[in-house]
Design a protein around this motif. Structure first.
Motif, PDB file in Angstrom:
ATOM      1  N   GLY A   1      -5.487  66.784  43.667  1.00  0.00           N
ATOM      2  CA  GLY A   1      -4.194  66.603  44.313  1.00  0.00           C
ATOM      3  C   GLY A   1      -4.344  66.226  45.771  1.00  0.00           C
ATOM      4  N   SER A   2      -3.345  66.578  46.571  1.00  0.00           N
ATOM      5  CA  SER A   2      -3.297  66.200  47.983  1.00  0.00           C
ATOM      6  C   SER A   2      -3.556  67.415  48.869  1.00  0.00           C
ATOM      7  N   GLY A   3      -4.255  67.186  49.976  1.00  0.00           N
ATOM      8  CA  GLY A   3      -4.531  68.260  50.918  1.00  0.00           C
ATOM      9  C   GLY A   3      -4.008  67.952  52.304  1.00  0.00           C
ATOM     10  N   LYS A   4      -4.259  68.871  53.217  1.00  0.00           N
ATOM     11  CA  LYS A   4      -3.820  68.713  54.608  1.00  0.00           C
ATOM     12  C   LYS A   4      -4.894  69.270  55.529  1.00  0.00           C
ATOM     13  N   VAL A   5      -5.016  68.682  56.701  1.00  0.00           N
ATOM     14  CA  VAL A   5      -5.890  69.210  57.748  1.00  0.00           C
ATOM     15  C   VAL A   5      -5.054  69.379  59.006  1.00  0.00           C
ATOM     16  N   THR A   6      -5.006  70.599  59.525  1.00  0.00           N
ATOM     17  CA  THR A   6      -4.274  70.893  60.757  1.00  0.00           C
ATOM     18  C   THR A   6      -5.280  71.053  61.891  1.00  0.00           C
ATOM     19  N   VAL A   7      -5.056  70.308  62.952  1.00  0.00           N
ATOM     20  CA  VAL A   7      -5.975  70.368  64.093  1.00  0.00           C
ATOM     21  C   VAL A   7      -5.189  70.719  65.356  1.00  0.00           C
ATOM     22  N   THR A   8      -5.848  71.428  66.247  1.00  0.00           N
ATOM     23  CA  THR A   8      -5.367  71.594  67.614  1.00  0.00           C
ATOM     24  C   THR A   8      -6.399  70.943  68.517  1.00  0.00           C
TER      25      THR A   8
END
Length: 661
Positions: free
Chosen positions: A471-478
């Motif tokens: 499926g689809s994923g996400k990457v959260t960055v600061t």
């Protein structure tokens, strides 16, 4: 349009057919093999349409359908050319038949399919060659094949507006006419009225690339009579074709595509439409009304048709973000659906899984257009290519038991070499990289274990159990930038040896052979014969299998960028493309966060250095089995040391892919 154990699941009929085809093709002087050559005219499995009608005596005609639109502003409603081939016998018997329809801008400029076929006509303007095999195979089985020249292309009036009101409206008008709700004529101007009394009004749309996009857009109108669509590598939102959250993917806009496919003389009369395409697609990446008109995802709830979606997981032209977002939206609204995901790039399944594709497509159309109870709707929802020509199936997709599972990056022993695991990084942990527009995801992957200043790489240790991401994923960055503009890339990499389809080569995972086979019946002008293909494979030390990009300036609003203040941290989430990949035991999973992904996004106006706050950076990945599966895979895994050389391989060359066939 303008990359554990593996299971093989190919029915015995496909093996038998492939063996017969190979034998016939090998006979010196013999003609190309024909898919129907061994099928008696009166025999076949129950619940299946059979080739009982004559292709060479089929009715071939052209009508011009009134779109009720005036795209070129000449004061007359535009008419689109509709070429039709249909068996003559059903009408003589008083029977009405369904339609397989492909609406395309490519029939005269660029051609369709791996053989690059174009429409051809006789001296009287009657259609002779229909590109692809749909007419050859399905007309003898009681279907009409309808090929539509989109407005502004080939023999149609109007202007190309690249997925907008004219593109979608011109194709929808044909579905309406087939359902008895529109007007058509036997000439491009004037002429006598023509009705479609020979059809029962049931229409299925199919096509690849731009054609598939039109199918998605027409289905999103909720038009009556459209029973099913088969979008192959289709766009679901045109913004996402040109931008990824503000980061530009191509150096040109939709006006360039319109110019490439317009019919002779259209450019001058369509100058105003072209200017609207330029004005409505600013290179800033900001969302405008032009993109809203060309975003079909919000209208997924209007879709009445079933959807058989096909996409290459390494399609770097129409990228799998399109498939993932459209699929998820259809799922939320309970649309009947099926999906094939291959290891290829921008390739039609007819060219990588031909016998099984034709068989499955036949069942699909038989069920949704002719009403046969053949069980296709109860078959596994998903077919996924695990290795070249090796497929597995799933009852649902994403796979049952898949859950968003969080992995965290951590510091390693050297710059650019970090760890990836279940535990968050401590407060204050950072990693730094400087955007280098010359480097691509393949360069980053090849240097995953080497200290570098151009990427932040994070890897697990060698997995002790296979890990599937579906499926689809996400990457959260600061990230804290040093300049007022910055682009970000995030890629997932399987570090370990494998043999994959060579999606970065010109064939995007296939090799075209010298021999041909024929699918259905043919004539001298339309043989129904097509060149065979084989998998183009490559041995690699790593595989990039999912990607995402963004402009950091969209941190506050995904639809509008803002200048960044150097030295200020910003938090942003990048969407990763849909995929389905198993990282085997003994391999490592890697996440790279970097700047410009050369060849896939355009660089910012500056070369920023970005500092990642690792405690506020994470990846939410679609792990089948969720957190327990991740824990099993990571149990006892030891991170690689910097510069260990594990998984190093020369970088593969990626290039921009054309929009075409």
């Amino acid at each position: 349009m303008t990359h554990p154990a593996r299971a093989t699941r190919i029915p015995w009929k496909a093996f038998a057919l492939a063996a017969v085809v190979a034998l016939l093709a090998a006979l010196a002087g013999s003609p190309p093999a024909r898919a129907d050559s061994g099928i008696p005219r009166t025999a076949g499995p129950p619940g299946e349409s059979r080739p009982v009608y004559s292709y060479d005596r089929a009715v071939r005609e052209t009508v011009w359908v009134d779109t009720r639109l005036d795209g070129d502003g000449d004061g007359r409603t535009d008419r689109v050319a509709v070429d039709i081939v249909r068996p003559s016998e059903p009408a003589q018997q008083g029977r009405k038949i369904p339609v397989i329809m492909d609406a395309s801008p490519y029939y005269s400029c660029c051609g369709r399919g791996n053989d690059g076929q174009k429409k051809t006509y006789d001296a009287q303007g009657r259609p002779v060659q229909f590109p692809l095999h749909y007419d050859n195979y399905f007309v003898p089985r009681g279907y009409a094949t309808v090929l539509v020249d989109l407005a502004g292309t080939n023999r149609s009036d109007g202007c190309v507006d690249v997925g907008g009101r004219s593109d979608i409206g011109s194709a929808k008008a044909v579905v309406d006419w087939l359902g008895g709700r529109g007007r058509a004529y036997d000439a491009p101007a004037g002429g006598g009225a023509v009705t479609a009394g020979w059809t029962d009004g049931s229409t299925g749309m199919i096509g690849k690339s731009w054609d598939a996009t039109i199918a998605n857009g027409v289905a999103a109108t909720g038009v009556k009579g459209l029973k099913t669509i088969v979008p192959i590598a289709g766009i679901s939102s045109w913004y996402d074709y040109y931008f990824s959250r503000g980061a530009p993917l191509y150096g040109s806009g939709p006006d360039g595509l319109a110019d490439a496919v317009e019919s002779s003389g259209a450019h001058q009369r369509c100058a105003a439409v072209q200017q609207k395409l330029v004005d409505g697609a600013p290179r800033s990446g900001d969302w405008t009304g032009l993109w809203s008109e060309r975003d079909y995802v919000p209208d997924a709830g209007k879709v009445r048709a079933s959807v058989f979606m096909v996409h290459g997981m390494q399609d770097l032209n129409v990228r799998t973000q399109h498939a993932g977002r459209w699929w998820d939206a259809l799922a939320r609204h309970g649309v009947e659906r099926k999906i094939w995901l291959s290891q290829t790039g921008h390739v039609d399944p007819f060219d990588y899984r031909r016998p099984e594709w034709v068989r499955t497509l036949h069942q699909w159309f038989d069920h949704y257009l002719m009403g046969y109870d053949n069980g296709i709707e109860r078959a596994p929802m998903a077919d996924v290519e695990r290795a070249p020509d090796q497929w597995s199936t799933d009852a649902h997709w994403p796979a049952d038991g898949t859950a968003a599972t969080t992995l965290h990056p951590g510091n390693g022993g050297a710059p650019g070499v970090g760890t990836l695991g279940a535990a968050p990084a401590p407060q204050g942990a950072t990693e730094k990289f400087t955007d280098d527009p010359k480097l691509s995801e393949e360069d980053w992957a090849a240097a995953i274990d080497r200290p570098t200043s151009s990427k932040a790489g994070f890897t697990t240790g060698k997995l002790t159990a296979p890990l599937r991401l579906s499926g689809s994923g996400k990457v959260t960055v600061t990230a804290t930038p040093t300049t007022a503009t910055a682009h970000l890339s995030a890629v997932l990499i399987d570090i370990g040896p494998d043999t994959i389809r060579n999606y970065a080569a010109s064939g995007e995972g296939i090799t075209t052979l010298d021999r041909s086979t024929c699918w259905g019946q043919g004539t001298k002008g339309d043989t129904g014969c097509f060149r065979e293909t084989a998998a183009d494979t490559e041995k690699v030390g790593h595989t990039v299998f999912s990607r995402g990009w963004a402009d950091l300036g969209t941190y506050a609003d995904p639809h509008k960028g803002r200048p960044l203040t150097p030295g200020t941290p910003y938090t942003l989430t990048l969407d990763l493309a849909a995929s389905d990949h198993v990282v085997p035991a003994g391999h490592r999973l890697a996440l790279v966060v970097a700047g410009t992904d050369a060849g896939l996004i355009d660089p910012p106006s500056t070369r920023p250095t970005l500092t990642l706050d690792l405690a506020r950076t994470s990846a939410d990945l679609p792990v089948t089995g969720g957190a327990p599966a991740l824990a099993r895979a990571l149990a006892g895994a030891r991170p690689a040391t910097a510069d260990s050389g594990a998984g190093i391989a020369p970088p593969r060359m990626l290039s921009r892919l054309p929009h075409g066939r």
